[in-house]
Design a protein around this motif. Structure first.
Motif, short mmCIF file in Angstrom:
data_model
loop_
_atom_site.label_atom_id
_atom_site.label_comp_id
_atom_site.label_asym_id
_atom_site.label_seq_id
_atom_site.Cartn_x
_atom_site.Cartn_y
_atom_site.Cartn_z
N ASP A 22 -20.41 13.29 47.72
CA ASP A 22 -20.24 13.32 49.12
C ASP A 22 -18.73 13.12 49.56
OD1 ASP A 22 -20.56 13.14 52.03
OD2 ASP A 22 -21.94 11.55 52.22
N PRO A 23 -17.97 14.26 49.93
CA PRO A 23 -16.76 14.04 50.26
C PRO A 23 -16.43 13.22 51.56
CG PRO A 23 -17.88 15.95 51.13
CD PRO A 23 -18.79 15.53 50.36
N LEU A 24 -17.36 12.59 52.38
CA LEU A 24 -17.15 11.89 53.44
C LEU A 24 -17.75 10.54 53.16
CD1 LEU A 24 -18.17 13.98 56.45
CD2 LEU A 24 -15.93 13.52 55.52
N GLY A 55 -24.06 18.78 62.52
CA GLY A 55 -22.61 18.79 62.65
C GLY A 55 -21.91 18.25 61.20
N VAL A 56 -22.29 17.04 61.05
CA VAL A 56 -21.93 16.16 59.81
C VAL A 56 -22.12 17.22 58.72
CG1 VAL A 56 -22.22 14.35 58.52
CG2 VAL A 56 -22.09 14.11 61.02
N GLN A 57 -23.17 17.79 58.42
CA GLN A 57 -23.30 18.62 57.22
C GLN A 57 -22.16 19.72 57.32
OE1 GLN A 57 -24.84 16.54 55.38
NE2 GLN A 57 -25.91 18.10 54.42
N GLN A 58 -21.99 20.28 58.63
CA GLN A 58 -21.04 21.55 58.52
C GLN A 58 -19.67 20.90 58.04
OE1 GLN A 58 -20.89 24.70 59.45
NE2 GLN A 58 -23.13 24.55 59.14
N LEU A 70 -15.35 20.95 53.95
CA LEU A 70 -14.52 20.15 53.15
C LEU A 70 -14.82 20.44 51.57
CD1 LEU A 70 -12.39 17.98 52.88
CD2 LEU A 70 -14.11 16.24 52.73
N LEU A 71 -16.24 20.77 51.37
CA LEU A 71 -16.36 21.37 49.98
C LEU A 71 -16.03 22.80 49.82
CD1 LEU A 71 -19.96 19.42 49.79
CD2 LEU A 71 -18.10 19.02 48.29
N GLU A 72 -16.08 23.35 50.63
CA GLU A 72 -15.63 24.87 50.48
C GLU A 72 -14.11 24.75 50.24
OE1 GLU A 72 -17.00 26.41 54.16
OE2 GLU A 72 -18.75 27.40 53.48
N ARG A 73 -13.44 23.82 51.01
CA ARG A 73 -12.05 23.88 50.71
C ARG A 73 -11.59 23.59 49.41
NH1 ARG A 73 -7.41 22.39 54.54
NH2 ARG A 73 -6.04 21.32 53.34
N ALA A 74 -12.22 22.49 48.93
CA ALA A 74 -12.20 22.03 47.67
C ALA A 74 -12.43 23.26 46.76
CB ALA A 74 -12.90 20.79 47.32
N PRO A 91 -7.09 17.58 52.24
CA PRO A 91 -6.37 17.00 53.23
C PRO A 91 -5.52 15.42 53.03
CG PRO A 91 -8.36 17.68 54.15
CD PRO A 91 -8.43 17.58 52.44
N ARG A 92 -4.34 15.38 53.30
CA ARG A 92 -3.64 13.91 53.41
C ARG A 92 -4.59 13.13 53.81
NH1 ARG A 92 1.60 15.44 55.70
NH2 ARG A 92 1.57 17.51 54.61
#
Length: 173
Positions: free
Chosen positions: A14-16, A41-44, A49-53, A60-61
């Motif tokens: 979980d990235p969050l 919304g939280v899942q989006q 964030l996962l797509e970005r990784a 992100p900083r």
């Protein structure tokens, strides 16, 4: 934070963290998203964030601030979609109020539309049929045909304009 989790392995995907998730929920709720849609919304936010990784972008900083901005954008998107649905509902309601054409008028119109479709170039006919008869969204049509969304929209616009002109020319509508 993502780097730390990556080093730890697959313990926690979980990235969050809990505080970030609460902040995302609060931003969505303050943005007017109903309680029932908050988990989506939280899942989006997690997905983005996962797509970005996955794309190899650096984390992100400040993940919490980044997630809040994404949540805010999602809330705006939710309102746009809601307004769009309301407008579609209004249009459908107004169409239902119009007098229904007789069976003979419907047959003439169906025949004229079929002839008009036959006269369209294959590429225009294809997107028109997929959009209005198969009821596929533009994005799905673009994915299926392997063309940009803008090309689908352009072909739809041209096809509808040509079909409308044909129906007016034949004095069907």
């Amino acid at each position: 934070m993502l780097r730390r989790k990556a080093r730890r392995g697959q313990e926690d995907d979980d990235p969050l963290d809990a505080a970030q998730e609460r902040r995302v929920r609060a931003v969505l709720a303050l943005g007017g998203v109903p309680q029932t849609d908050l988990p989506d919304g939280v899942q989006q936010v997690r997905l983005r964030l996962l797509e970005r990784a996955a794309k190899g972008y650096e984390a992100p900083r400040d993940v919490s601030a980044w997630a809040a901005v994404v949540a805010s954008n999602l809330a705006m998107d939710w309102h746009r979609a809601k307004r769009r649905q309301e407008r579609i509902g209004e249009r459908l309601a107004s169409l239902r109020q119009l007098e229904h054409p007789s069976g003979e008028d419907t047959s003439v119109l169906s025949l004229a539309v079929a002839q008009g479709l036959d006269e369209l170039p294959d590429s225009q006919r294809q997107v028109l049929v997929l959009r209005f008869y198969a009821d596929l969204p533009v994005r799905s049509i673009a994915d299926e045909l392997g063309i940009p969304e803008g090309t689908v929209k352009s072909r739809l616009h041209t096809a509808v304009r040509a079909l409308r002109a044909r129906l007016h020319e034949d004095e069907v509508v």
